[in-house]
Design a protein around this motif. Structure first.
Motif, PDB file in Angstrom:
ATOM      1  N   MET A   1     -12.214  -6.125  10.508  1.00 47.90           N
ATOM      2  CA  MET A   1     -10.803  -5.742  10.637  1.00 47.90           C
ATOM      3  C   MET A   1     -10.478  -5.430  12.110  1.00 47.90           C
ATOM      4  SD  MET A   1      -8.815  -2.828   8.433  1.00 47.90           S
ATOM      5  CE  MET A   1      -9.534  -3.223   6.858  1.00 47.90           C
ATOM      6  N   THR A   2      -9.355  -5.882  12.614  1.00 44.90           N
ATOM      7  CA  THR A   2      -9.020  -5.595  14.019  1.00 44.90           C
ATOM      8  C   THR A   2      -8.547  -4.147  14.115  1.00 44.90           C
ATOM      9  OG1 THR A   2      -6.636  -5.830  14.275  1.00 44.90           O
ATOM     10  CG2 THR A   2      -7.847  -7.831  13.855  1.00 44.90           C
ATOM     11  N   ASP A   3      -8.520  -3.593  15.345  1.00 44.33           N
ATOM     12  CA  ASP A   3      -8.035  -2.216  15.425  1.00 44.33           C
ATOM     13  C   ASP A   3      -6.548  -2.156  15.765  1.00 44.33           C
ATOM     14  OD1 ASP A   3      -8.179  -2.994  17.978  1.00 44.33           O
ATOM     15  OD2 ASP A   3      -9.706  -1.539  18.610  1.00 44.33           O
ATOM     16  N   ASN A   4      -5.905  -3.330  15.783  1.00 44.68           N
ATOM     17  CA  ASN A   4      -4.452  -3.333  15.954  1.00 44.68           C
ATOM     18  C   ASN A   4      -3.830  -2.654  14.729  1.00 44.68           C
ATOM     19  OD1 ASN A   4      -1.709  -4.017  16.175  1.00 44.68           O
ATOM     20  ND2 ASN A   4      -2.204  -5.943  17.208  1.00 44.68           N
ATOM     21  N   ILE A   5      -2.888  -1.723  14.948  1.00 43.54           N
ATOM     22  CA  ILE A   5      -2.341  -1.015  13.785  1.00 43.54           C
ATOM     23  C   ILE A   5      -1.254  -1.837  13.087  1.00 43.54           C
ATOM     24  CG2 ILE A   5      -2.890   1.331  14.544  1.00 43.54           C
ATOM     25  CD1 ILE A   5       0.141   1.473  15.339  1.00 43.54           C
TER      26      ILE A   5
ATOM     27  N   ARG B   1      -0.763  -5.431  11.426  1.00 40.81           N
ATOM     28  CA  ARG B   1      -1.476  -6.640  11.007  1.00 40.81           C
ATOM     29  C   ARG B   1      -0.633  -7.408   9.991  1.00 40.81           C
ATOM     30  NH1 ARG B   1      -4.926  -2.356  11.085  1.00 40.81           N
ATOM     31  NH2 ARG B   1      -4.714  -2.071   8.833  1.00 40.81           N
ATOM     32  N   LEU B   2      -0.248  -8.608  10.392  1.00 40.82           N
ATOM     33  CA  LEU B   2       0.608  -9.427   9.536  1.00 40.82           C
ATOM     34  C   LEU B   2      -0.199 -10.540   8.880  1.00 40.82           C
ATOM     35  CD1 LEU B   2       3.515 -10.414   8.648  1.00 40.82           C
ATOM     36  CD2 LEU B   2       3.429 -11.884  10.683  1.00 40.82           C
TER      37      LEU B   2
ATOM     38  N   PHE C   1      -8.918  -8.593   6.159  1.00 38.53           N
ATOM     39  CA  PHE C   1      -7.982  -8.377   7.273  1.00 38.53           C
ATOM     40  C   PHE C   1      -7.223  -7.046   7.141  1.00 38.53           C
ATOM     41  CE2 PHE C   1      -3.680  -9.423   9.155  1.00 38.53           C
ATOM     42  CZ  PHE C   1      -4.099  -9.470  10.473  1.00 38.53           C
ATOM     43  N   GLY C   2      -6.984  -6.611   5.892  1.00 41.54           N
ATOM     44  CA  GLY C   2      -6.282  -5.336   5.668  1.00 41.54           C
ATOM     45  C   GLY C   2      -4.891  -5.332   6.274  1.00 41.54           C
ATOM     46  N   PRO C   3      -4.012  -6.249   5.818  1.00 42.80           N
ATOM     47  CA  PRO C   3      -2.683  -6.370   6.440  1.00 42.80           C
ATOM     48  C   PRO C   3      -1.844  -5.100   6.269  1.00 42.80           C
ATOM     49  CG  PRO C   3      -2.743  -7.573   4.354  1.00 42.80           C
ATOM     50  CD  PRO C   3      -4.148  -7.138   4.641  1.00 42.80           C
ATOM     51  N   THR C   4      -0.927  -4.890   7.236  1.00 42.77           N
ATOM     52  CA  THR C   4       0.049  -3.797   7.086  1.00 42.77           C
ATOM     53  C   THR C   4       1.407  -4.367   6.689  1.00 42.77           C
ATOM     54  OG1 THR C   4       0.593  -3.946   9.438  1.00 42.77           O
ATOM     55  CG2 THR C   4      -1.112  -2.369   8.798  1.00 42.77           C
TER      56      THR C   4
ATOM     57  N   PRO D   1       3.904  -3.213   2.473  1.00 40.98           N
ATOM     58  CA  PRO D   1       5.228  -3.830   2.397  1.00 40.98           C
ATOM     59  C   PRO D   1       5.130  -5.354   2.396  1.00 40.98           C
ATOM     60  CG  PRO D   1       5.151  -2.219   4.174  1.00 40.98           C
ATOM     61  CD  PRO D   1       3.763  -2.316   3.612  1.00 40.98           C
ATOM     62  N   LEU D   2       5.939  -5.960   1.574  1.00 41.54           N
ATOM     63  CA  LEU D   2       5.821  -7.390   1.357  1.00 41.54           C
ATOM     64  C   LEU D   2       7.187  -8.054   1.466  1.00 41.54           C
ATOM     65  CD1 LEU D   2       3.485  -8.510  -1.426  1.00 41.54           C
ATOM     66  CD2 LEU D   2       5.583  -9.748  -1.135  1.00 41.54           C
ATOM     67  N   LEU D   3       7.215  -9.187   2.152  1.00 42.35           N
ATOM     68  CA  LEU D   3       8.452  -9.970   2.232  1.00 42.35           C
ATOM     69  C   LEU D   3       8.235 -11.284   1.504  1.00 42.35           C
ATOM     70  CD1 LEU D   3       8.761  -9.059   5.857  1.00 42.35           C
ATOM     71  CD2 LEU D   3      10.781  -8.959   4.400  1.00 42.35           C
ATOM     72  N   ILE D   4       9.196 -11.647   0.681  1.00 40.40           N
ATOM     73  CA  ILE D   4       9.089 -12.899  -0.047  1.00 40.40           C
ATOM     74  C   ILE D   4       9.865 -13.958   0.727  1.00 40.40           C
ATOM     75  CG2 ILE D   4       9.652 -14.050  -2.214  1.00 40.40           C
ATOM     76  CD1 ILE D   4       9.490 -11.340  -3.576  1.00 40.40           C
ATOM     77  N   SER D   5       9.238 -15.106   0.969  1.00 36.56           N
ATOM     78  CA  SER D   5       9.978 -16.160   1.659  1.00 36.56           C
ATOM     79  C   SER D   5      10.039 -17.387   0.766  1.00 36.56           C
ATOM     80  CB  SER D   5       9.303 -16.507   2.984  1.00 36.56           C
ATOM     81  OG  SER D   5       8.140 -17.262   2.751  1.00 36.56           O
ATOM     82  N   SER D   6      11.128 -18.105   0.869  1.00 34.23           N
ATOM     83  CA  SER D   6      11.250 -19.323   0.084  1.00 34.23           C
ATOM     84  C   SER D   6      12.479 -20.105   0.497  1.00 34.23           C
ATOM     85  CB  SER D   6      11.357 -18.971  -1.398  1.00 34.23           C
ATOM     86  OG  SER D   6      11.765 -20.094  -2.132  1.00 34.23           O
ATOM     87  N   GLY D   7      12.449 -21.389   0.188  1.00 34.00           N
ATOM     88  CA  GLY D   7      13.638 -22.199   0.415  1.00 34.00           C
ATOM     89  C   GLY D   7      14.453 -22.323  -0.863  1.00 34.00           C
TER      90      GLY D   7
END
Ligand code: C2E
Ligand code: MG
Ligand code: MG
Length: 392
Positions: free
Chosen positions: A1-5, A7-8, A48-51, A79-85
């Motif tokens: 895991m990176t130490d960047n707080i 993570r996308l 990766f442990g995304p934020t 938090p989650l974003l849904i993307s779609s066309g």
């Protein structure tokens, strides 16, 4: 895991979308992981442990709904974003589904992804090094670090749209971190009980300001946001009347915007107080209608006199037939119940014209005016009727 707080994790089967998202996010100091299939996604999630997650609804092999169900079962709270066309109705029902399985769905991104919109989303979710503490917020209230910005609200008249009031929106001007927006501190204020002191300050400051504008010949209504959990004090309507009288402001100039945020401890008592507020001629608005937090039953039971259509619908006017049908129907519903209607999220002239034609009473949004410091409101007030006088 990176130490960047920050993570996308982006899940999409289109190469160009992944490239685009990675480029934008990295330029904003996010660490980025990409997944082009469901299996890659499952793998990255743990390692990766995304934020923040951006998830495409349409993936070959697995559909996005299955992924949402999987995340729900795993108890993922990122938090989650849904993307779609796909059309916005599909997006909205996916959003609702995600929430129903306990996910923190923070919005939808319509494809093709727009740079400005994507950047705004990333900026909103970017976390700063420090976690904000309740004690820090308590001090902010005492040390005068709270600031009100005012967003203009238009009313429809025979002569066209005219500025009729402002909504007070709270900001925290943090000495180290700069301007902090309510999404980041209202939950903290609510969970620590500090929201009562903050709301008191908002009322005092907002009413003082509207009184001052009135003395300069600028007659504006004031809307403030209030958690219904705070409506438990039987003396509140009287104290409010006294506050307004002290600044020479009529009760009818103040509207309390309320969202159904959680189950009320004592609904009968809240109802009693809300009714007395209405009897005293204060306005009561049901905020964020159409988000799942504010419900039809509330509208019908509680003594509201205004319905505020959530910005997610307002922002889609001119783009989505479904949103337009919804807004038209909500205007009819509200008028049928004897309520006024305000649409939020009005970002284009087309949306404003649509609202005039649909018979909506009030409009608010970036096209009308962004939230701004008190000092900018007088200028705005002078310029708007000329700029926006269409419809009516
Ligand atoms: P809200 O009451 O629904 O306020 C509208 C939010 O939408 C504001 O965000 C405003 O800046 C934003 N907005 C307005 N027009 C547009 C537009 O055309 N497009 C887009 N994309 N957004 C638009 P803000 O200021 O970040 O406030 C977020 C929420 O925080 C508010 O939602 C309200 O629920 C809460 N809040 C703000 N001030 C207070 C307060 O004093 N007390 C309490 N309890 N909650 C507050
Ligand atoms: Mg509001
Ligand atoms: Mg709202």
């Amino acid at each position: 895991m990176t130490d960047n707080i920050n993570r996308l994790l982006v899940v999409d089967d289109q190469e160009d979308i992944l490239d685009f998202a990675a480029q934008v996010a990295e330029s904003m100091d996010y660490a980025v992981a990409l997944a082009a299939s469901a299996d890659e996604f499952y793998a990255r999630l743990g390692e990766f442990g995304p934020t923040l997650i951006v998830l495409d609804l349409q993936m070959p092999g697995t559909d996005g709904i299955e992924l949402l169900r999987y995340l729900g079962r795993r108890g993922v709270r990122v938090p989650l974003l849904i993307s779609s066309g796909m059309d916005s109705r599909v997006l909205t029902s996916a959003e609702r589904f995600g929430r129903s399985v306990g996910l923190d769905i923070s919005g939808v991104l319509q494809k093709p992804l727009m740079l400005a919109e994507f950047e705004a989303v990333l900026a909103r979710h970017r976390r700063v090094e420090r976690v904000l503490e309740p004690l820090e917020f308590a001090r902010a209230v005492d040390r005068g670090q709270l600031v009100l910005h005012y967003q203009p609200k238009l009313g429809r008249t025979r002569a066209g749209w005219q500025t009729c009031g402002v909504e007070a929106l709270l900001r925290w001007d943090h000495p180290d971190l700069g301007m902090i927006y309510p999404d980041r501190f209202i939950p903290l204020a609510e969970s620590s009980g500090l929201i009562a002191a903050a709301t008191d300050w908002v009322l005092q400051e907002g009413v003082r300001q509207v009184g001052a504008w009135c003395a300069q010949g600028i007659d504006l209504g004031l809307a403030i946001n209030m958690s219904p959990k705070l409506v438990t004090d039987l003396d509140f309507p009287d104290r409010l009347s006294d506050l307004l009288a002290a600044h020479g402001v009529r009760n009818s100039s103040l509207t309390l915007e309320i969202t159904e945020s959680a189950a009320l401890e004592d609904p009968t008592r809240t109802m009693d107080i809300l009714t007395r507020l209405r009897v005293k001629d204060f306005g009561l608005s049901l905020d964020d209608f159409g988000t799942g937090y504010s419900s039809l039953t509330q509208l019908y039971r509680m003594p509201f006199n205004e319905l505020k259509i959530d910005k997610s619908l307002g922002m889609d006017l001119g783009k989505s037939r479904e949103a337009e049908t919804m807004v038209r129907s909500l205007v009819g519903l509200a008028h049928g119940l004897g309520l006024k209607v305000c649409a939020e999220g009005v970002e284009t002239p087309t949306a404003l014209d649509f609202l005039a034609e649909a018979g909506c009473d009030f409009a608010q949004g970036y096209h009308v005016g962004r939230p701004m410091p008190a000092s900018a409101i007088a200028d705005h007030f002078a310029s708007v009727p000329k700029r926006l006088a269409s419809g009516g």
